[in-house]
Design a protein around this motif. Sequence first.
Motif, PDB file in Angstrom:
ATOM      1  N   VAL A  20      -2.901   2.749  -2.196  1.00  0.00           N
ATOM      2  CA  VAL A  20      -3.158   1.948  -0.997  1.00  0.00           C
ATOM      3  C   VAL A  20      -3.438   2.908   0.157  1.00  0.00           C
ATOM      4  O   VAL A  20      -2.542   3.606   0.627  1.00  0.00           O
ATOM      5  CB  VAL A  20      -1.970   1.024  -0.669  1.00  0.00           C
ATOM      6  CG1 VAL A  20      -2.264   0.207   0.594  1.00  0.00           C
ATOM      7  CG2 VAL A  20      -1.678   0.091  -1.845  1.00  0.00           C
ATOM      8  N   GLU A  64      -5.043   2.017   3.161  1.00  0.00           N
ATOM      9  CA  GLU A  64      -4.924   1.402   4.491  1.00  0.00           C
ATOM     10  C   GLU A  64      -4.456  -0.033   4.334  1.00  0.00           C
ATOM     11  O   GLU A  64      -4.866  -0.746   3.410  1.00  0.00           O
ATOM     12  CB  GLU A  64      -6.303   1.444   5.179  1.00  0.00           C
ATOM     13  CG  GLU A  64      -6.293   1.121   6.657  1.00  0.00           C
ATOM     14  CD  GLU A  64      -7.656   1.346   7.298  1.00  0.00           C
ATOM     15  OE1 GLU A  64      -7.948   0.692   8.316  1.00  0.00           O
ATOM     16  OE2 GLU A  64      -8.439   2.169   6.763  1.00  0.00           O
ATOM     17  N   TRP A  65      -3.609  -0.466   5.233  1.00  0.00           N
ATOM     18  CA  TRP A  65      -3.109  -1.846   5.247  1.00  0.00           C
ATOM     19  C   TRP A  65      -2.704  -2.149   6.689  1.00  0.00           C
ATOM     20  O   TRP A  65      -1.637  -1.790   7.132  1.00  0.00           O
ATOM     21  CB  TRP A  65      -1.927  -2.000   4.298  1.00  0.00           C
ATOM     22  CG  TRP A  65      -1.251  -3.348   4.290  1.00  0.00           C
ATOM     23  CD1 TRP A  65       0.041  -3.621   4.658  1.00  0.00           C
ATOM     24  CD2 TRP A  65      -1.817  -4.605   3.887  1.00  0.00           C
ATOM     25  NE1 TRP A  65       0.314  -4.953   4.509  1.00  0.00           N
ATOM     26  CE2 TRP A  65      -0.805  -5.585   4.035  1.00  0.00           C
ATOM     27  CE3 TRP A  65      -3.072  -4.997   3.423  1.00  0.00           C
ATOM     28  CZ2 TRP A  65      -1.026  -6.937   3.737  1.00  0.00           C
ATOM     29  CZ3 TRP A  65      -3.285  -6.342   3.120  1.00  0.00           C
ATOM     30  CH2 TRP A  65      -2.265  -7.291   3.271  1.00  0.00           C
ATOM     31  N   ARG A  66      -3.606  -2.767   7.437  1.00  0.00           N
ATOM     32  CA  ARG A  66      -3.345  -2.985   8.857  1.00  0.00           C
ATOM     33  C   ARG A  66      -4.111  -4.190   9.375  1.00  0.00           C
ATOM     34  O   ARG A  66      -5.046  -4.677   8.735  1.00  0.00           O
ATOM     35  CB  ARG A  66      -3.734  -1.748   9.660  1.00  0.00           C
ATOM     36  CG  ARG A  66      -5.211  -1.399   9.656  1.00  0.00           C
ATOM     37  CD  ARG A  66      -5.466  -0.048  10.306  1.00  0.00           C
ATOM     38  NE  ARG A  66      -6.875   0.333  10.273  1.00  0.00           N
ATOM     39  CZ  ARG A  66      -7.738   0.136  11.260  1.00  0.00           C
ATOM     40  NH1 ARG A  66      -7.319  -0.455  12.395  1.00  0.00           N
ATOM     41  NH2 ARG A  66      -8.999   0.509  11.174  1.00  0.00           N
ATOM     42  N   ARG A 113      -6.528  -9.036   8.300  1.00  0.00           N
ATOM     43  CA  ARG A 113      -5.793  -7.978   7.610  1.00  0.00           C
ATOM     44  C   ARG A 113      -6.779  -7.192   6.754  1.00  0.00           C
ATOM     45  O   ARG A 113      -7.455  -7.743   5.883  1.00  0.00           O
ATOM     46  CB  ARG A 113      -4.693  -8.570   6.739  1.00  0.00           C
ATOM     47  CG  ARG A 113      -3.885  -7.552   5.964  1.00  0.00           C
ATOM     48  CD  ARG A 113      -3.043  -6.658   6.835  1.00  0.00           C
ATOM     49  NE  ARG A 113      -1.901  -7.337   7.435  1.00  0.00           N
ATOM     50  CZ  ARG A 113      -0.848  -6.713   7.949  1.00  0.00           C
ATOM     51  NH1 ARG A 113      -0.800  -5.374   7.933  1.00  0.00           N
ATOM     52  NH2 ARG A 113       0.136  -7.404   8.490  1.00  0.00           N
ATOM     53  N   ALA A 135      -7.383  -4.235   4.011  1.00  0.00           N
ATOM     54  CA  ALA A 135      -6.752  -3.444   2.949  1.00  0.00           C
ATOM     55  C   ALA A 135      -7.801  -2.535   2.338  1.00  0.00           C
ATOM     56  O   ALA A 135      -8.898  -2.986   2.004  1.00  0.00           O
ATOM     57  CB  ALA A 135      -6.150  -4.355   1.885  1.00  0.00           C
ATOM     58  N   ARG A 151      -8.136   0.218  -0.813  1.00  0.00           N
ATOM     59  CA  ARG A 151      -7.446   0.727  -1.999  1.00  0.00           C
ATOM     60  C   ARG A 151      -8.409   1.508  -2.884  1.00  0.00           C
ATOM     61  O   ARG A 151      -9.599   1.221  -2.940  1.00  0.00           O
ATOM     62  CB  ARG A 151      -6.866  -0.436  -2.810  1.00  0.00           C
ATOM     63  CG  ARG A 151      -5.666  -1.112  -2.176  1.00  0.00           C
ATOM     64  CD  ARG A 151      -5.343  -2.412  -2.866  1.00  0.00           C
ATOM     65  NE  ARG A 151      -6.407  -3.394  -2.661  1.00  0.00           N
ATOM     66  CZ  ARG A 151      -6.491  -4.547  -3.326  1.00  0.00           C
ATOM     67  NH1 ARG A 151      -5.600  -4.842  -4.247  1.00  0.00           N
ATOM     68  NH2 ARG A 151      -7.470  -5.385  -3.067  1.00  0.00           N
ATOM     69  N   ARG A 202       2.184  -3.469   1.242  1.00  0.00           N
ATOM     70  CA  ARG A 202       1.663  -2.346   0.466  1.00  0.00           C
ATOM     71  C   ARG A 202       2.186  -2.313  -0.973  1.00  0.00           C
ATOM     72  O   ARG A 202       1.437  -2.020  -1.908  1.00  0.00           O
ATOM     73  CB  ARG A 202       2.016  -1.031   1.154  1.00  0.00           C
ATOM     74  CG  ARG A 202       1.140  -0.699   2.360  1.00  0.00           C
ATOM     75  CD  ARG A 202       1.596   0.599   3.004  1.00  0.00           C
ATOM     76  NE  ARG A 202       0.677   1.010   4.057  1.00  0.00           N
ATOM     77  CZ  ARG A 202      -0.338   1.855   3.896  1.00  0.00           C
ATOM     78  NH1 ARG A 202      -0.558   2.389   2.696  1.00  0.00           N
ATOM     79  NH2 ARG A 202      -1.139   2.178   4.884  1.00  0.00           N
ATOM     80  N   LEU A 239       0.375  -4.846  -3.044  1.00  0.00           N
ATOM     81  CA  LEU A 239      -1.030  -4.461  -3.214  1.00  0.00           C
ATOM     82  C   LEU A 239      -1.204  -3.368  -4.257  1.00  0.00           C
ATOM     83  O   LEU A 239      -2.224  -3.297  -4.928  1.00  0.00           O
ATOM     84  CB  LEU A 239      -1.605  -3.969  -1.880  1.00  0.00           C
ATOM     85  CG  LEU A 239      -2.028  -5.024  -0.870  1.00  0.00           C
ATOM     86  CD1 LEU A 239      -2.419  -4.361   0.438  1.00  0.00           C
ATOM     87  CD2 LEU A 239      -3.190  -5.842  -1.399  1.00  0.00           C
TER      88      LEU A 239
END
Length: 261
Positions: free
Chosen positions: A110, A112-114, A135, A137, A139, A165, A168
């Motif tokens: 993962v 990025e997750w923001r 959101r 994501a 990956r 995260r 994911l």
Amino acid sequence: MPDLDASLPISKYHQVYLVLLEQLQEGRHAAGLPGELDLARDFGVGRITVRRALDQLAQEGRILREAGRRTRPAVQQPRRAGQVENAAATPLKGLLGNIVQASRGTTVKVIEWRVIQASPEMAQALRMDAGDKVRKAVRRRSTPAGPVSHITTYVPEALVRGFGRAELAGKPMLQLLQEAGLEAGRAVQTVSARQADAKVAAELQVPVGAALLWVRRLVYDVQDRPMQLLHGLYRPDRYEYQMEVSQVGAIDARIVAKEMF
């Protein structure tokens, strides 16, 4: 801005072009791009190099450059039937099962997750207002042979408040949305090609500018409301997208991760 790598087998202007293209696609310069001098300083290159990259973006219709005005992103028109890229409505139940099956035996990083603000392109696709919360994501999925795909998904923030995260890293986004109570109905998918920018090249372990398979998938629920926008970049030596079309028009789509040991 990232530092350019002089050792890469690609010109500096094209590295600048690839980075700016990625930023434009994510809506980072909605208020206008920095000036040539600022970009040259940020990238550590000459103004002529920056100008050449901007010229290419302008020729492709990505930006608008007018004397006395700040360079700004061009509004991207929706694609029409018959254009080079091929958009197909794909049955989701079979495709969802295939995505889950293809993910087995792979590992996920993962990246990025923001929460971000929806760009005009995202807002149009997801039927939101520009600036609404989305959101994001990012990956990377790998097999024992190495990296296979670099996937970026955008989902309305209200739909993904129940996982993060850790989830994911273990399951595909569509499966998580389904487990959250959403039922996928259909998907409109476009398959084309893209070049790897500096970030994607590093994650997929390919040269900057390498040709990658590009998939854009917009997933709708059973009420025909958009629930996920996906941009996927795949190494063609480790990934295949197979499609079978019957005489009566039914489509059976399959994803195949090649095992390259």
